[in-house]
Design an enzyme around this catalytic site. Structure first.
Site, PDB file in Angstrom:
ATOM      1  N   TYR A   1       1.018  -1.198  -0.200  1.00  0.00           N
ATOM      2  CA  TYR A   1       0.021   0.209  -0.310  1.00  0.00           C
ATOM      3  C   TYR A   1       0.782   1.260   0.139  1.00  0.00           C
ATOM      4  CZ  TYR A   1      -3.786  -2.801   1.727  1.00  0.00           C
ATOM      5  OH  TYR A   1      -4.601  -4.090   1.783  1.00  0.00           O
TER       6      TYR A   1
ATOM      7  N   LEU B   1     -17.066  -4.097   2.851  1.00  0.00           N
ATOM      8  CA  LEU B   1     -19.245  -3.305   2.325  1.00  0.00           C
ATOM      9  C   LEU B   1     -18.458  -3.254   1.121  1.00  0.00           C
ATOM     10  CD1 LEU B   1     -17.702   0.169   4.111  1.00  0.00           C
ATOM     11  CD2 LEU B   1     -19.590  -1.883   4.966  1.00  0.00           C
TER      12      LEU B   1
ATOM     13  N   ILE C   1     -12.675  -5.309   8.072  1.00  0.00           N
ATOM     14  CA  ILE C   1     -11.632  -3.756   8.518  1.00  0.00           C
ATOM     15  C   ILE C   1     -12.479  -2.740   7.383  1.00  0.00           C
ATOM     16  CG2 ILE C   1      -9.865  -5.173   9.357  1.00  0.00           C
ATOM     17  CD1 ILE C   1      -8.685  -5.673   6.519  1.00  0.00           C
TER      18      ILE C   1
ATOM     19  N   ARG D   1     -17.138   8.802   7.696  1.00  0.00           N
ATOM     20  CA  ARG D   1     -17.842   7.511   7.885  1.00  0.00           C
ATOM     21  C   ARG D   1     -17.095   6.713   8.810  1.00  0.00           C
ATOM     22  NH1 ARG D   1     -18.895   6.351   1.484  1.00  0.00           N
ATOM     23  NH2 ARG D   1     -20.937   6.832   1.236  1.00  0.00           N
TER      24      ARG D   1
ATOM     25  N   ASN E   1     -18.898   3.416  10.447  1.00  0.00           N
ATOM     26  CA  ASN E   1     -19.155   2.355  10.495  1.00  0.00           C
ATOM     27  C   ASN E   1     -18.154   2.101  11.693  1.00  0.00           C
ATOM     28  OD1 ASN E   1     -18.901   2.815   8.541  1.00  0.00           O
ATOM     29  ND2 ASN E   1     -16.958   2.481   7.530  1.00  0.00           N
TER      30      ASN E   1
HETATM   31  N1  LIG Z   1      -5.447  -9.500   1.932  1.00  0.00           N
HETATM   32  C1  LIG Z   1      -6.061  -7.711   0.788  1.00  0.00           C
HETATM   33  O1  LIG Z   1      -5.596  -8.479  -0.764  1.00  0.00           O
HETATM   34  C2  LIG Z   1      -6.939  -7.258   0.820  1.00  0.00           C
HETATM   35  C3  LIG Z   1      -7.156  -6.658  -0.585  1.00  0.00           C
HETATM   36  C4  LIG Z   1      -8.129  -5.722  -0.264  1.00  0.00           C
HETATM   37  C5  LIG Z   1      -8.609  -4.677   0.776  1.00  0.00           C
HETATM   38  N2  LIG Z   1      -8.144  -5.127   1.401  1.00  0.00           N
HETATM   39  C6  LIG Z   1      -7.626  -4.571   3.040  1.00  0.00           C
HETATM   40  O2  LIG Z   1      -9.352  -4.273   4.111  1.00  0.00           O
HETATM   41  C7  LIG Z   1      -9.727  -3.021   3.407  1.00  0.00           C
HETATM   42  C8  LIG Z   1     -11.498  -2.636   3.382  1.00  0.00           C
HETATM   43  O3  LIG Z   1     -11.326  -3.138   2.041  1.00  0.00           O
HETATM   44  P1  LIG Z   1     -12.383  -1.834   0.829  1.00  0.00           P
HETATM   45  O4  LIG Z   1     -10.995  -0.625   1.161  1.00  0.00           O
HETATM   46  O5  LIG Z   1     -11.837  -2.402  -0.382  1.00  0.00           O
HETATM   47  O6  LIG Z   1     -13.395  -2.185   0.747  1.00  0.00           O
HETATM   48  P2  LIG Z   1     -14.219  -1.218   1.640  1.00  0.00           P
HETATM   49  O7  LIG Z   1     -13.586  -1.432   3.148  1.00  0.00           O
HETATM   50  O8  LIG Z   1     -15.269  -2.714   1.662  1.00  0.00           O
HETATM   51  O9  LIG Z   1     -15.282  -0.118   1.456  1.00  0.00           O
HETATM   52  C9  LIG Z   1     -14.691   0.864   1.200  1.00  0.00           C
HETATM   53  C10 LIG Z   1     -15.176   1.927   0.244  1.00  0.00           C
HETATM   54  O10 LIG Z   1     -16.606   1.504   1.129  1.00  0.00           O
HETATM   55  C11 LIG Z   1     -16.742   3.152   1.223  1.00  0.00           C
HETATM   56  N3  LIG Z   1     -17.914   3.665   2.207  1.00  0.00           N
HETATM   57  C12 LIG Z   1     -16.953   2.979   3.692  1.00  0.00           C
HETATM   58  N4  LIG Z   1     -17.512   3.367   4.580  1.00  0.00           N
HETATM   59  C13 LIG Z   1     -19.046   3.453   4.349  1.00  0.00           C
HETATM   60  C14 LIG Z   1     -20.079   3.620   4.560  1.00  0.00           C
HETATM   61  N5  LIG Z   1     -19.931   3.147   5.432  1.00  0.00           N
HETATM   62  N6  LIG Z   1     -21.300   3.367   3.168  1.00  0.00           N
HETATM   63  C15 LIG Z   1     -21.264   3.869   2.395  1.00  0.00           C
HETATM   64  N7  LIG Z   1     -19.530   3.301   1.382  1.00  0.00           N
HETATM   65  C16 LIG Z   1     -18.769   3.257   2.157  1.00  0.00           C
HETATM   66  C17 LIG Z   1     -15.293   3.806   0.997  1.00  0.00           C
HETATM   67  O11 LIG Z   1     -15.367   5.666   0.697  1.00  0.00           O
HETATM   68  P3  LIG Z   1     -14.996   6.909   1.483  1.00  0.00           P
HETATM   69  O12 LIG Z   1     -13.728   6.471   1.478  1.00  0.00           O
HETATM   70  O13 LIG Z   1     -15.402   7.159  -0.730  1.00  0.00           O
HETATM   71  O14 LIG Z   1     -16.133   7.044   2.605  1.00  0.00           O
HETATM   72  C18 LIG Z   1     -14.458   2.942   0.289  1.00  0.00           C
HETATM   73  O15 LIG Z   1     -14.500   3.379  -1.383  1.00  0.00           O
HETATM   74  C19 LIG Z   1      -8.171  -2.622   2.505  1.00  0.00           C
HETATM   75  O16 LIG Z   1      -9.038  -1.117   2.730  1.00  0.00           O
HETATM   76  C20 LIG Z   1      -7.326  -3.060   3.447  1.00  0.00           C
HETATM   77  O17 LIG Z   1      -6.757  -2.800   4.869  1.00  0.00           O
HETATM   78  C21 LIG Z   1      -6.679  -6.158   1.716  1.00  0.00           C
END
Ligand SMILES: NC(=O)c1ccc[n+]([C@@H]2O[C@H](COP(=O)([O-])OP(=O)(O)OC[C@H]3O[C@@H](n4cnc5c(N)ncnc54)[C@H](OP(=O)(O)O)[C@@H]3O)[C@@H](O)[C@H]2O)c1
Length: 283
Positions: A50, A192, A230, A238, A242
Protein backbone atom coordinates in the site's frame (compact mmCIF):
# COMPACT_ATOMS: atom_id res chain seq x y z
CA UNK A 1 -5.36 -5.35 25.20
CA UNK A 2 -8.78 -3.81 24.52
CA UNK A 3 -12.29 -3.81 25.92
CA UNK A 4 -13.78 -4.03 22.42
CA UNK A 5 -15.29 -7.25 21.06
CA UNK A 6 -12.37 -9.41 20.00
CA UNK A 7 -11.71 -12.93 18.82
CA UNK A 8 -8.95 -14.67 20.75
CA UNK A 9 -6.78 -16.94 18.63
CA UNK A 10 -3.78 -18.71 20.10
CA UNK A 11 -3.74 -16.23 22.97
CA UNK A 12 -3.98 -13.14 20.73
CA UNK A 13 -7.07 -10.93 21.12
CA UNK A 14 -7.82 -9.49 17.67
CA UNK A 15 -10.37 -6.63 17.78
CA UNK A 16 -13.28 -7.66 15.54
CA UNK A 17 -13.56 -4.21 14.01
CA UNK A 18 -10.50 -2.76 12.34
CA UNK A 19 -9.67 0.09 9.97
CA UNK A 20 -8.39 -0.64 6.44
CA UNK A 21 -5.92 1.61 4.61
CA UNK A 22 -5.68 0.24 1.06
CA UNK A 23 -5.74 3.08 -1.53
CA UNK A 24 -5.20 5.74 1.13
CA UNK A 25 -2.43 8.06 0.02
CA UNK A 26 0.10 8.77 2.79
CA UNK A 27 -1.51 12.07 3.90
CA UNK A 28 -4.96 10.50 4.13
CA UNK A 29 -3.57 7.36 5.75
CA UNK A 30 -1.87 9.36 8.52
CA UNK A 31 -4.90 11.57 9.10
CA UNK A 32 -7.45 8.76 9.01
CA UNK A 33 -5.46 6.35 11.19
CA UNK A 34 -5.13 9.06 13.86
CA UNK A 35 -8.87 9.87 13.54
CA UNK A 36 -9.82 6.20 13.67
CA UNK A 37 -7.88 5.72 16.90
CA UNK A 38 -9.49 8.87 18.34
CA UNK A 39 -12.93 7.50 17.43
CA UNK A 40 -12.12 4.23 19.19
CA UNK A 41 -10.82 1.76 16.57
CA UNK A 42 -8.08 -0.42 18.03
CA UNK A 43 -7.06 -2.36 14.94
CA UNK A 44 -5.29 -1.01 11.84
CA UNK A 45 -4.62 -2.93 8.61
CA UNK A 46 -1.91 -2.01 6.12
CA UNK A 47 0.54 -3.77 3.77
CA UNK A 48 3.97 -3.15 2.27
CA UNK A 49 2.18 -2.94 -1.09
CA UNK A 50 0.00 0.00 0.00
CA UNK A 51 3.09 2.25 0.23
CA UNK A 52 1.65 3.90 3.32
CA UNK A 53 3.24 1.96 6.19
CA UNK A 54 5.28 4.99 7.32
CA UNK A 55 2.17 7.19 7.27
CA UNK A 56 0.21 4.56 9.20
CA UNK A 57 3.00 4.50 11.81
CA UNK A 58 2.89 8.33 11.98
CA UNK A 59 -0.90 8.23 12.42
CA UNK A 60 -0.53 5.85 15.36
CA UNK A 61 2.19 8.06 16.89
CA UNK A 62 -0.05 11.15 16.43
CA UNK A 63 -2.88 9.41 18.31
CA UNK A 64 -0.52 8.26 21.07
CA UNK A 65 0.86 11.78 21.44
CA UNK A 66 -2.64 13.23 21.58
CA UNK A 67 -3.38 10.82 24.43
CA UNK A 68 -6.10 8.89 22.55
CA UNK A 69 -4.44 5.50 22.78
CA UNK A 70 -1.36 3.58 23.88
CA UNK A 71 0.63 1.64 21.27
CA UNK A 72 0.04 -1.60 23.16
CA UNK A 73 -3.73 -1.10 22.80
CA UNK A 74 -3.58 -1.10 18.98
CA UNK A 75 -3.58 -4.27 16.89
CA UNK A 76 -1.41 -3.56 13.83
CA UNK A 77 -1.31 -5.83 10.78
CA UNK A 78 0.94 -5.62 7.72
CA UNK A 79 1.64 -8.00 4.84
CA UNK A 80 4.51 -9.43 2.82
CA UNK A 81 4.14 -8.82 -0.92
CA UNK A 82 4.37 -11.85 -3.25
CA UNK A 83 7.57 -10.62 -4.92
CA UNK A 84 9.31 -11.08 -1.57
CA UNK A 85 8.45 -14.70 -0.80
CA UNK A 86 11.98 -16.14 -1.05
CA UNK A 87 13.48 -16.53 2.43
CA UNK A 88 16.00 -13.68 2.32
CA UNK A 89 13.61 -11.34 0.52
CA UNK A 90 10.84 -12.06 3.01
CA UNK A 91 13.07 -11.28 5.98
CA UNK A 92 14.41 -8.16 4.22
CA UNK A 93 10.91 -6.82 3.47
CA UNK A 94 9.73 -7.56 6.99
CA UNK A 95 12.64 -5.54 8.43
CA UNK A 96 11.74 -2.76 5.98
CA UNK A 97 8.09 -2.87 7.09
CA UNK A 98 9.14 -2.65 10.76
CA UNK A 99 11.37 0.34 9.90
CA UNK A 100 8.58 1.98 7.85
CA UNK A 101 6.01 1.55 10.61
CA UNK A 102 8.41 2.40 13.41
CA UNK A 103 6.72 -0.41 15.31
CA UNK A 104 6.82 -4.18 15.46
CA UNK A 105 3.55 -5.30 13.86
CA UNK A 106 1.24 -7.57 15.82
CA UNK A 107 0.47 -9.62 12.74
CA UNK A 108 2.35 -10.32 9.52
CA UNK A 109 0.46 -11.95 6.63
CA UNK A 110 1.48 -13.54 3.34
CA UNK A 111 -0.51 -11.24 1.02
CA UNK A 112 -1.55 -13.85 -1.61
CA UNK A 113 -0.70 -17.54 -2.06
CA UNK A 114 2.01 -18.15 -4.65
CA UNK A 115 3.12 -21.44 -6.18
CA UNK A 116 6.83 -20.48 -6.38
CA UNK A 117 8.85 -20.44 -4.16
CA UNK A 118 7.46 -23.45 -2.33
CA UNK A 119 5.13 -23.07 0.64
CA UNK A 120 7.89 -24.82 2.67
CA UNK A 121 10.31 -21.97 1.98
CA UNK A 122 7.81 -19.15 2.49
CA UNK A 123 6.18 -20.54 5.61
CA UNK A 124 9.63 -21.33 7.00
CA UNK A 125 10.72 -17.73 6.46
CA UNK A 126 7.50 -16.36 7.97
CA UNK A 127 8.14 -18.46 11.07
CA UNK A 128 11.73 -17.18 11.17
CA UNK A 129 10.46 -13.60 11.05
CA UNK A 130 8.27 -14.32 14.06
CA UNK A 131 11.07 -16.13 15.93
CA UNK A 132 13.36 -13.11 15.30
CA UNK A 133 10.78 -10.84 16.93
CA UNK A 134 9.90 -8.99 13.69
CA UNK A 135 6.19 -9.68 14.34
CA UNK A 136 4.16 -11.00 17.24
CA UNK A 137 1.98 -13.35 15.20
CA UNK A 138 1.70 -14.64 11.64
CA UNK A 139 -1.06 -15.52 9.21
CA UNK A 140 -2.09 -15.65 5.56
CA UNK A 141 -4.33 -13.77 3.16
CA UNK A 142 -6.37 -14.96 0.17
CA UNK A 143 -5.62 -18.65 0.80
CA UNK A 144 -8.37 -21.08 -0.35
CA UNK A 145 -9.18 -23.89 2.14
CA UNK A 146 -6.79 -26.48 0.70
CA UNK A 147 -3.83 -24.09 0.64
CA UNK A 148 -4.77 -22.74 4.10
CA UNK A 149 -4.58 -26.30 5.47
CA UNK A 150 -1.29 -26.99 3.66
CA UNK A 151 0.23 -23.77 4.96
CA UNK A 152 -0.77 -24.54 8.54
CA UNK A 153 0.62 -28.07 8.25
CA UNK A 154 3.98 -26.51 7.28
CA UNK A 155 3.93 -23.80 9.95
CA UNK A 156 5.07 -24.61 13.49
CA UNK A 157 3.40 -21.38 14.66
CA UNK A 158 -0.36 -20.98 14.40
CA UNK A 159 -1.57 -18.97 11.39
CA UNK A 160 -3.96 -16.83 13.39
CA UNK A 161 -6.04 -15.45 10.53
CA UNK A 162 -6.76 -15.82 6.82
CA UNK A 163 -7.68 -12.38 5.45
CA UNK A 164 -10.00 -12.80 2.45
CA UNK A 165 -12.69 -10.97 0.52
CA UNK A 166 -15.99 -11.38 2.37
CA UNK A 167 -19.21 -9.36 2.32
CA UNK A 168 -22.93 -10.09 1.82
CA UNK A 169 -22.48 -10.93 -1.89
CA UNK A 170 -20.06 -13.81 -1.21
CA UNK A 171 -20.54 -17.23 0.36
CA UNK A 172 -17.66 -18.40 2.54
CA UNK A 173 -18.92 -21.56 4.27
CA UNK A 174 -15.94 -23.75 3.38
CA UNK A 175 -13.26 -21.30 4.41
CA UNK A 176 -15.04 -20.45 7.68
CA UNK A 177 -15.23 -24.18 8.46
CA UNK A 178 -11.51 -24.59 7.64
CA UNK A 179 -10.61 -21.68 9.92
CA UNK A 180 -12.63 -23.23 12.75
CA UNK A 181 -10.95 -26.63 12.27
CA UNK A 182 -7.50 -25.03 12.25
CA UNK A 183 -8.19 -22.95 15.37
CA UNK A 184 -7.73 -19.80 13.28
CA UNK A 185 -9.98 -16.90 12.25
CA UNK A 186 -11.28 -15.11 9.17
CA UNK A 187 -10.70 -11.41 8.48
CA UNK A 188 -12.98 -9.86 5.86
CA UNK A 189 -11.47 -7.47 3.32
CA UNK A 190 -13.76 -5.28 1.25
CA UNK A 191 -16.33 -5.90 4.01
CA UNK A 192 -18.58 -3.21 2.49
CA UNK A 193 -18.15 -4.63 -1.02
CA UNK A 194 -16.32 -1.35 -1.74
CA UNK A 195 -19.45 0.65 -1.00
CA UNK A 196 -21.94 -1.43 -3.05
CA UNK A 197 -23.90 -2.35 0.08
CA UNK A 198 -25.18 1.24 0.36
CA UNK A 199 -27.96 0.68 -2.20
CA UNK A 200 -28.98 -2.82 -1.13
CA UNK A 201 -32.72 -2.89 -0.36
CA UNK A 202 -32.52 -5.79 2.15
CA UNK A 203 -29.84 -3.99 4.14
CA UNK A 204 -31.76 -0.70 3.97
CA UNK A 205 -34.89 -2.45 5.31
CA UNK A 206 -33.05 -4.21 8.15
CA UNK A 207 -31.28 -0.95 8.93
CA UNK A 208 -34.60 0.87 9.29
CA UNK A 209 -35.66 -1.58 12.01
CA UNK A 210 -32.52 -0.85 14.04
CA UNK A 211 -31.98 2.80 13.10
CA UNK A 212 -28.77 1.86 11.29
CA UNK A 213 -27.27 2.33 7.80
CA UNK A 214 -26.59 -0.51 5.31
CA UNK A 215 -22.88 -0.20 6.14
CA UNK A 216 -23.51 -0.61 9.86
CA UNK A 217 -25.82 -3.58 9.27
CA UNK A 218 -23.17 -5.23 7.07
CA UNK A 219 -20.36 -4.74 9.58
CA UNK A 220 -22.59 -6.01 12.39
CA UNK A 221 -23.45 -9.10 10.29
CA UNK A 222 -19.72 -9.83 9.95
CA UNK A 223 -18.72 -9.39 13.57
CA UNK A 224 -21.76 -11.39 14.73
CA UNK A 225 -20.18 -14.30 12.83
CA UNK A 226 -16.93 -13.70 14.75
CA UNK A 227 -15.41 -12.53 11.48
CA UNK A 228 -13.00 -9.61 11.78
CA UNK A 229 -14.00 -6.66 9.54
CA UNK A 230 -11.62 -3.92 8.34
CA UNK A 231 -13.65 -1.25 6.48
CA UNK A 232 -11.81 1.62 4.84
CA UNK A 233 -12.89 5.22 4.39
CA UNK A 234 -11.20 8.55 3.73
CA UNK A 235 -14.02 10.39 5.57
CA UNK A 236 -14.17 10.96 9.32
CA UNK A 237 -18.00 10.90 9.36
CA UNK A 238 -17.98 7.46 7.71
CA UNK A 239 -15.31 6.19 10.10
CA UNK A 240 -17.63 7.26 12.95
CA UNK A 241 -20.62 5.60 11.26
CA UNK A 242 -18.72 2.35 10.73
CA UNK A 243 -17.62 2.27 14.37
CA UNK A 244 -21.16 2.68 15.71
CA UNK A 245 -22.13 -1.00 15.55
CA UNK A 246 -21.84 -2.19 19.13
CA UNK A 247 -25.31 -1.21 20.38
CA UNK A 248 -27.62 -3.47 18.37
CA UNK A 249 -27.99 -7.15 17.56
CA UNK A 250 -29.24 -8.75 14.33
CA UNK A 251 -31.76 -11.55 14.80
CA UNK A 252 -30.99 -15.02 13.37
CA UNK A 253 -33.63 -14.33 10.70
CA UNK A 254 -31.97 -11.02 9.74
CA UNK A 255 -28.57 -12.77 9.61
CA UNK A 256 -30.06 -15.35 7.21
CA UNK A 257 -31.65 -12.67 4.99
CA UNK A 258 -28.19 -11.11 4.58
CA UNK A 259 -26.55 -14.49 3.87
CA UNK A 260 -29.18 -14.96 1.12
CA UNK A 261 -27.72 -11.98 -0.81
CA UNK A 262 -24.69 -14.08 -1.85
CA UNK A 263 -24.36 -14.95 -5.55
CA UNK A 264 -21.87 -17.11 -7.50
CA UNK A 265 -20.41 -14.00 -9.20
CA UNK A 266 -20.20 -11.81 -6.11
CA UNK A 267 -16.39 -11.68 -5.99
CA UNK A 268 -14.89 -8.20 -6.59
CA UNK A 269 -11.11 -8.58 -6.39
CA UNK A 270 -9.63 -11.72 -7.90
CA UNK A 271 -5.85 -11.76 -8.26
CA UNK A 272 -5.32 -15.41 -7.35
CA UNK A 273 -2.30 -17.25 -8.82
CA UNK A 274 -3.66 -19.52 -11.59
CA UNK A 275 -2.09 -22.49 -9.73
CA UNK A 276 -4.89 -22.18 -7.16
CA UNK A 277 -8.68 -22.15 -7.18
CA UNK A 278 -11.21 -20.56 -4.89
CA UNK A 279 -13.39 -22.97 -2.90
CA UNK A 280 -16.38 -24.16 -4.90
CA UNK A 281 -19.32 -22.91 -2.84
CA UNK A 282 -22.04 -23.38 -5.47
CA UNK A 283 -23.41 -26.59 -6.98
N1 LIG B 1 -5.56 -8.79 1.81
C1 LIG B 1 -5.97 -8.28 0.67
O1 LIG B 1 -5.65 -8.82 -0.42
C2 LIG B 1 -6.83 -7.09 0.67
C3 LIG B 1 -7.49 -6.69 -0.52
C4 LIG B 1 -8.31 -5.55 -0.47
C5 LIG B 1 -8.45 -4.86 0.72
N2 LIG B 1 -7.78 -5.24 1.87
C6 LIG B 1 -7.93 -4.53 3.16
O2 LIG B 1 -9.32 -4.41 3.46
C7 LIG B 1 -9.66 -3.05 3.64
C8 LIG B 1 -11.11 -2.79 3.24
O3 LIG B 1 -11.37 -3.17 1.92
P1 LIG B 1 -11.61 -2.10 0.74
O4 LIG B 1 -10.85 -0.89 1.04
O5 LIG B 1 -11.34 -2.83 -0.53
O6 LIG B 1 -13.17 -1.86 0.70
P2 LIG B 1 -14.40 -1.53 1.72
O7 LIG B 1 -13.93 -1.22 3.08
O8 LIG B 1 -15.39 -2.63 1.50
O9 LIG B 1 -15.01 -0.25 1.02
C9 LIG B 1 -14.35 0.98 0.98
C10 LIG B 1 -15.18 1.92 0.11
O10 LIG B 1 -16.49 2.03 0.67
C11 LIG B 1 -16.79 3.38 0.99
N3 LIG B 1 -17.44 3.36 2.32
C12 LIG B 1 -16.86 3.33 3.54
N4 LIG B 1 -17.77 3.26 4.52
C13 LIG B 1 -18.98 3.26 3.90
C14 LIG B 1 -20.32 3.22 4.36
N5 LIG B 1 -20.60 3.17 5.67
N6 LIG B 1 -21.32 3.24 3.45
C15 LIG B 1 -21.05 3.29 2.13
N7 LIG B 1 -19.80 3.33 1.62
C16 LIG B 1 -18.78 3.32 2.50
C17 LIG B 1 -15.47 4.12 0.96
O11 LIG B 1 -15.64 5.41 0.40
P3 LIG B 1 -15.19 6.77 1.18
O12 LIG B 1 -13.71 6.70 1.35
O13 LIG B 1 -15.65 7.81 0.22
O14 LIG B 1 -15.94 6.76 2.47
C18 LIG B 1 -14.61 3.29 0.02
O15 LIG B 1 -14.79 3.71 -1.32
C19 LIG B 1 -8.62 -2.33 2.76
O16 LIG B 1 -8.56 -0.95 3.01
C20 LIG B 1 -7.37 -3.10 3.11
O17 LIG B 1 -6.86 -2.69 4.37
C21 LIG B 1 -7.00 -6.37 1.84
Amino acid sequence: MTDQPAITVDGHAIPLLGFGTWMLEPDDARRMVAEALRIGYRHIDTAWLYRNEAAVGDGIRDAVQAGHVRREDVWLTTKVWVDHFQRDALLRQTRESVANLGFTPDLLLLHWPKAEPSFEETLGALNEAQAEGLTRAIGVSNFPSAEFRQAQALSPARLITNQVEYHPYLKLSKLKAAARELGSSITAWSPLAQGKIADEETLIQIGRIHGKTPGQVTLRWLIQQDVVAIPRTAKVSRAEENFDIFDFILTPEEMDRIHALATPDGRIGDWIDPAFQWDQEWG
